[in-house]
Design a protein around this motif. Sequence first.
Motif, PDB file in Angstrom:
ATOM      1  N   UNK A  62       0.800  -1.210   0.000  1.00  0.00           N
ATOM      2  CA  UNK A  62       0.000   0.000   0.000  1.00  0.00           C
ATOM      3  C   UNK A  62       0.835   1.263   0.000  1.00  0.00           C
ATOM      4  N   UNK A  63       1.925   1.243   0.761  1.00  0.00           N
ATOM      5  CA  UNK A  63       2.831   2.388   0.759  1.00  0.00           C
ATOM      6  C   UNK A  63       3.307   2.698  -0.661  1.00  0.00           C
ATOM      7  N   UNK A  64       3.687   1.646  -1.394  1.00  0.00           N
ATOM      8  CA  UNK A  64       4.189   1.833  -2.750  1.00  0.00           C
ATOM      9  C   UNK A  64       3.107   2.386  -3.673  1.00  0.00           C
ATOM     10  N   UNK A  65       1.893   1.853  -3.555  1.00  0.00           N
ATOM     11  CA  UNK A  65       0.793   2.343  -4.387  1.00  0.00           C
ATOM     12  C   UNK A  65       0.486   3.799  -4.083  1.00  0.00           C
ATOM     13  N   UNK A  66       0.478   4.159  -2.811  1.00  0.00           N
ATOM     14  CA  UNK A  66       0.204   5.540  -2.415  1.00  0.00           C
ATOM     15  C   UNK A  66       1.300   6.491  -2.904  1.00  0.00           C
ATOM     16  N   UNK A  67       2.530   6.011  -2.932  1.00  0.00           N
ATOM     17  CA  UNK A  67       3.631   6.821  -3.453  1.00  0.00           C
ATOM     18  C   UNK A  67       3.400   7.132  -4.928  1.00  0.00           C
ATOM     19  N   UNK A  72       1.461  11.029  -9.216  1.00  0.00           N
ATOM     20  CA  UNK A  72       0.496  11.384 -10.258  1.00  0.00           C
ATOM     21  C   UNK A  72      -0.244  12.671  -9.889  1.00  0.00           C
ATOM     22  N   UNK A  73      -0.602  12.812  -8.622  1.00  0.00           N
ATOM     23  CA  UNK A  73      -1.346  13.999  -8.194  1.00  0.00           C
ATOM     24  C   UNK A  73      -0.510  15.275  -8.276  1.00  0.00           C
ATOM     25  N   UNK A  74       0.816  15.125  -8.285  1.00  0.00           N
ATOM     26  CA  UNK A  74       1.703  16.284  -8.359  1.00  0.00           C
ATOM     27  C   UNK A  74       1.876  16.801  -9.784  1.00  0.00           C
ATOM     28  N   UNK A  75       1.419  16.036 -10.758  1.00  0.00           N
ATOM     29  CA  UNK A  75       1.554  16.437 -12.153  1.00  0.00           C
ATOM     30  C   UNK A  75       0.431  17.385 -12.550  1.00  0.00           C
ATOM     31  N   UNK A  76       0.726  18.267 -13.458  1.00  0.00           N
ATOM     32  CA  UNK A  76      -0.268  19.246 -13.906  1.00  0.00           C
ATOM     33  C   UNK A  76      -1.392  18.560 -14.673  1.00  0.00           C
ATOM     34  N   UNK A  77      -1.040  17.698 -15.606  1.00  0.00           N
ATOM     35  CA  UNK A  77      -2.051  17.013 -16.420  1.00  0.00           C
ATOM     36  C   UNK A  77      -2.370  15.661 -15.797  1.00  0.00           C
TER      37      UNK A  77
END
Length: 230
Positions: A62-67, A72-77
């Motif tokens: 889960x840690x790896x998936x959340x990372x 992905x959430x840090x990307x603009x698109x």
Amino acid sequence: MIKIKVIIPAFNEADSIAHVIHAIPKTVDEVIVVSNNSTDATEVNAKAAGATVLQETNKGYGYACLKGMDYVSSQIEKPDIIVFLDGDYSDYPEELTQIVAPIINDNLDFVIGARVKEKREKGSMTIPQIFGNWLATSLMKLLFKGNFTDLGPFRAIKYDKLLALNMEDKTYGWTVEMQLKVLRHNYNYIEVPVNYRNRIGVSKVSGTIKGAIFAGAKILGWILKYSVKK
């Protein structure tokens, strides 16, 4: 144009990771390998195969998936679809097209690649895994009217729907948590039968008694938690 990103948690999968990455359809926008404290050439081989490589020092699936999700959430698109896939080459990454098709064509929210008996290579799933899958999905059917038959790690979900689940499990309960929350949120979902073969290397979960027991406890723990949750 539908944008798809693949997140692959990986711990010491040096012998398999390049095979996985190369077999992923080119329609995918980005393959993200999250090295979960790998001590072999997993990271080097993943980079050489064209993947974006992240490091997660906290040990746990889960840690790896959340990372990967944080990246992905840090990307603009943002992507339209996130696909989760293991790095051991037990799944057939080329079947990703079949996994995402119900989302793209039928506007479903969530799809699981179901490792049905007819498509499994002999020995690819252990007896504890088979029993654990049956028990977990049977309890989900009994308690939550779920129609799952597998907790398969090869899965796709709309990105916005994934964010709404507020995933939190850090270890082996990740897959069942996602399915329980899909049921709780009344998402539209389907299982797609997929092929499954013997993995390259030794499983960190089913390959050890400790791993199998811990995974089973986490899965049942999540089901119990949701059975009493209002």
